[in-house]
Design an enzyme around this catalytic site. Structure first.
Site, mmCIF file in Angstrom:
data_model
loop_
_atom_site.group_PDB
_atom_site.id
_atom_site.type_symbol
_atom_site.label_atom_id
_atom_site.label_comp_id
_atom_site.label_asym_id
_atom_site.label_seq_id
_atom_site.Cartn_x
_atom_site.Cartn_y
_atom_site.Cartn_z
ATOM 1 N N ARG A 99 0.823 -1.236 0.000
ATOM 2 C CA ARG A 99 0.000 0.000 0.000
ATOM 3 C C ARG A 99 0.843 1.266 0.000
ATOM 4 O O ARG A 99 0.404 2.331 0.437
ATOM 5 C CB ARG A 99 -0.972 0.026 1.175
ATOM 6 C CG ARG A 99 -1.964 -1.116 1.135
ATOM 7 C CD ARG A 99 -3.274 -0.738 1.786
ATOM 8 N NE ARG A 99 -4.250 -1.776 1.587
ATOM 9 C CZ ARG A 99 -4.427 -2.812 2.402
ATOM 10 N NH1 ARG A 99 -3.707 -2.922 3.483
ATOM 11 N NH2 ARG A 99 -5.338 -3.719 2.130
ATOM 12 N N GLU B 239 9.422 18.824 -24.762
ATOM 13 C CA GLU B 239 8.600 19.117 -23.565
ATOM 14 C C GLU B 239 8.969 20.483 -22.977
ATOM 15 O O GLU B 239 8.128 21.159 -22.387
ATOM 16 C CB GLU B 239 8.757 18.013 -22.505
ATOM 17 C CG GLU B 239 8.143 16.668 -22.876
ATOM 18 C CD GLU B 239 6.610 16.593 -22.752
ATOM 19 O OE1 GLU B 239 5.965 17.607 -22.426
ATOM 20 O OE2 GLU B 239 6.062 15.497 -23.010
ATOM 21 N N ASN C 293 -1.482 19.026 -20.813
ATOM 22 C CA ASN C 293 -1.833 18.062 -21.863
ATOM 23 C C ASN C 293 -1.768 18.646 -23.267
ATOM 24 O O ASN C 293 -2.049 17.948 -24.239
ATOM 25 C CB ASN C 293 -3.246 17.507 -21.622
ATOM 26 C CG ASN C 293 -3.305 16.670 -20.366
ATOM 27 O OD1 ASN C 293 -2.365 15.934 -20.077
ATOM 28 N ND2 ASN C 293 -4.380 16.805 -19.600
HETATM 29 N N1 NAD Z 1 4.652 10.968 -15.330
HETATM 30 C C1 NAD Z 1 4.694 12.013 -16.102
HETATM 31 O O1 NAD Z 1 4.261 13.112 -15.709
HETATM 32 C C2 NAD Z 1 5.268 11.898 -17.477
HETATM 33 C C3 NAD Z 1 5.471 13.049 -18.265
HETATM 34 C C4 NAD Z 1 6.055 12.901 -19.510
HETATM 35 C C5 NAD Z 1 6.428 11.640 -19.963
HETATM 36 N N2 NAD Z 1 6.216 10.540 -19.194
HETATM 37 C C6 NAD Z 1 6.627 9.204 -19.638
HETATM 38 O O2 NAD Z 1 8.045 9.192 -19.767
HETATM 39 C C7 NAD Z 1 8.421 8.211 -20.720
HETATM 40 C C8 NAD Z 1 9.428 8.812 -21.666
HETATM 41 O O3 NAD Z 1 10.564 9.189 -20.935
HETATM 42 P P1 NAD Z 1 12.022 9.124 -21.586
HETATM 43 O O4 NAD Z 1 11.996 9.821 -22.876
HETATM 44 O O5 NAD Z 1 12.981 9.549 -20.553
HETATM 45 O O6 NAD Z 1 12.139 7.571 -21.941
HETATM 46 P P2 NAD Z 1 13.056 6.380 -21.388
HETATM 47 O O7 NAD Z 1 13.020 6.279 -19.926
HETATM 48 O O8 NAD Z 1 12.660 5.200 -22.181
HETATM 49 O O9 NAD Z 1 14.532 6.851 -21.783
HETATM 50 C C9 NAD Z 1 14.859 7.024 -23.133
HETATM 51 C C10 NAD Z 1 16.144 6.260 -23.513
HETATM 52 O O10 NAD Z 1 17.253 6.970 -22.994
HETATM 53 C C11 NAD Z 1 18.086 6.078 -22.244
HETATM 54 N N3 NAD Z 1 18.742 6.877 -21.223
HETATM 55 C C12 NAD Z 1 18.156 7.537 -20.199
HETATM 56 N N4 NAD Z 1 19.071 8.257 -19.538
HETATM 57 C C13 NAD Z 1 20.254 8.044 -20.161
HETATM 58 C C14 NAD Z 1 21.569 8.534 -19.954
HETATM 59 N N5 NAD Z 1 21.845 9.425 -19.007
HETATM 60 N N6 NAD Z 1 22.548 8.101 -20.774
HETATM 61 C C15 NAD Z 1 22.267 7.228 -21.792
HETATM 62 N N7 NAD Z 1 21.049 6.742 -22.050
HETATM 63 C C16 NAD Z 1 20.053 7.162 -21.235
HETATM 64 C C17 NAD Z 1 17.133 5.023 -21.732
HETATM 65 O O11 NAD Z 1 17.828 3.831 -21.401
HETATM 66 C C18 NAD Z 1 16.224 4.840 -22.937
HETATM 67 O O12 NAD Z 1 16.828 4.017 -23.872
HETATM 68 C C19 NAD Z 1 7.159 7.781 -21.411
HETATM 69 O O13 NAD Z 1 6.787 6.513 -20.910
HETATM 70 C C20 NAD Z 1 6.137 8.825 -21.006
HETATM 71 O O14 NAD Z 1 4.826 8.312 -20.981
HETATM 72 C C21 NAD Z 1 5.657 10.651 -17.963
#
Ligand code: NAD
Length: 353
Positions: free
Chosen positions: A114, A178, A231
């Protein structure tokens, strides 16, 4: 720098990992569990442990990188492992990675027994400026993005810009989308700054973007009102991301949001929420700064339309949008028909010619 929030502090900058050290020293957790993916294990974990020796005894969970891991199945495996380790309520889950890790790790932590404490250490630009802030956690299911989730804020967020050194350029651009989004809906001055000086210092961009997002989520943590403005770009963006998730050319989250922003800015212009001049300027800035990822064909658009009809934000059968009105401000709850949305995608495709 520190941004104080009602749930936990956000530490940004070169001292962030020093602050993490201090945070861990004054806490009394029974065990640390670090969730990372293959890339962040390789590129970020050694430096993290170097800065914070207390984490050298942590249990490490390594996931396959990418959105494909953001599933209930992965969560079940993590919950089972926590049970096997006899993890109690006093553990700390440490999410070391991009948005995939913070979304999934926060979800796992918010439901295990939880709810146990977790912190986010974002390593991608997108996670630093957006995903790690605001307490939205979740996973994808049946091809629908983030359809199962919780809202629980992390105990703290530690943003160490040094992790960006190993981030691939496509991922960096993904996060910048973003940054432009938050500027366009929340701060005209910031929008103008980043539009005119694309190479603005990253520490400044991080601090400004995080402050803006944090201001919005603090006012409306449960997304009853102003948080809906975040959004912008996401109604069409998420639908495309979901529709193309298992295609040969999937879109990264920020790439999908960029296409969403171009289409939805067209909607804002069509609905006279932004002037001709503002619309032209937005198009010029976004198209020259980012190379829009790809053409959207009719089949893909039809698939995306199904996801749009199933969007969490829809109400009384109306598809609702958050749109810039004017630059630096946002109006939400603006309806648009599927026909108008199709025209906006056609407009987007025309930009690629
Ligand atoms: N919760 C929220 O408010 C919110 C807001 C926006 C996006 N999201 C979510 O976030 C996700 C996208 O995030 P993302 O773009 O970070 O994706 P991700 O976590 O898949 O990372 C992208 C790629 O970069 C690599 N990576 C990350 N940091 C690295 C580093 N320092 N050096 C080398 N490689 C690195 C990862 O291994 C991956 O291959 C989606 O699932 C989306 O829905 C959530």
């Amino acid at each position: 720098m520190v941004i104080k929030t009602t749930s936990g502090n956000i530490y940004i900058g070169k001292d962030a990992l020093r602050s993490l050290n201090a945070f861990l020293k004054k806490s009394d957790y029974s065990q640390y569990y670090i969730i990372c993916d293959e890339n962040t294990l390789l590129h970020c974990l050694p430096s993290l442990i170097n800065h914070c020796p207390a984490l050298s005894d942590a249990e490490i969970f390594e996931l396959d990188p990418g959105e494909q891991s953001k599933t209930l199945q992965t969560c079940e495996q993590l919950w089972q492992t926590l049970i096997d380790f006899k993890a109690d309520k006093k553990i700390l889950v440490v999410n070391l990675g991009g948005g995939m890790i913070s979304d999934l790790g926060g979800f796992v932590a918010s439901l295990y027994k939880r709810g146990v404490n977790f912190i986010n250490i974002p390593t991608s630009l997108l996670a630093m400026v957006d995903a790690s802030i605001g307490g939205k956690n979740g996973v994808d299911h049946a091809n629908v993005k983030n359809v199962i989730g919780t809202i629980q804020a992390p105990s703290a967020v530690f943003i160490h810009p040094g992790f960006l050194a190993t981030l691939p350029i496509r991922e960096f651009q993904n996060g910048m989308a973003e940054v432009f989004k938050i500027a366009l809906i929340a701060d005209k001055g910031f929008w103008e700054e980043i539009s005119e000086a694309p190479n603005k210092k990253i520490d400044y961009v991080l601090a400004k973007s995080v402050k803006l997002k944090n201001q919005i989520v603090t006012k409306d943590p449960l997304e009853k009102g102003i948080r809906k403005s975040l959004n912008f770009g996401h109604t069409i963006g998420h639908a495309l991301e979901s529709a193309l998730l298992h295609s040969e050319q999937p879109l990264l989250h920020g790439e999908a949001v960029l296409i969403g922003m171009l289409c939805e800015s067209w909607l804002a212009w069509k609905k006279k929420l932004i002037s001709n001049q503002a619309f032209t300027e937005i198009m010029e800035v976004l198209v020259s700064r980012f190379k829009p990822a790809r053409h959207i064909d009719q089949k893909e658009h039809a698939l995306a339309a199904d996801f749009i009809l199933n969007d969490k934000k829809n109400k009384d059968d109306k598809i609702l949008f958050a749109l810039p009105a004017p630059v630096g401000k946002c109006k939400f709850g603006i309806p648009a028909t599927l026909d108008l949305i199709a025209q906006s995608v056609e407009f987007y495709n025309s930009l690629l010619k």
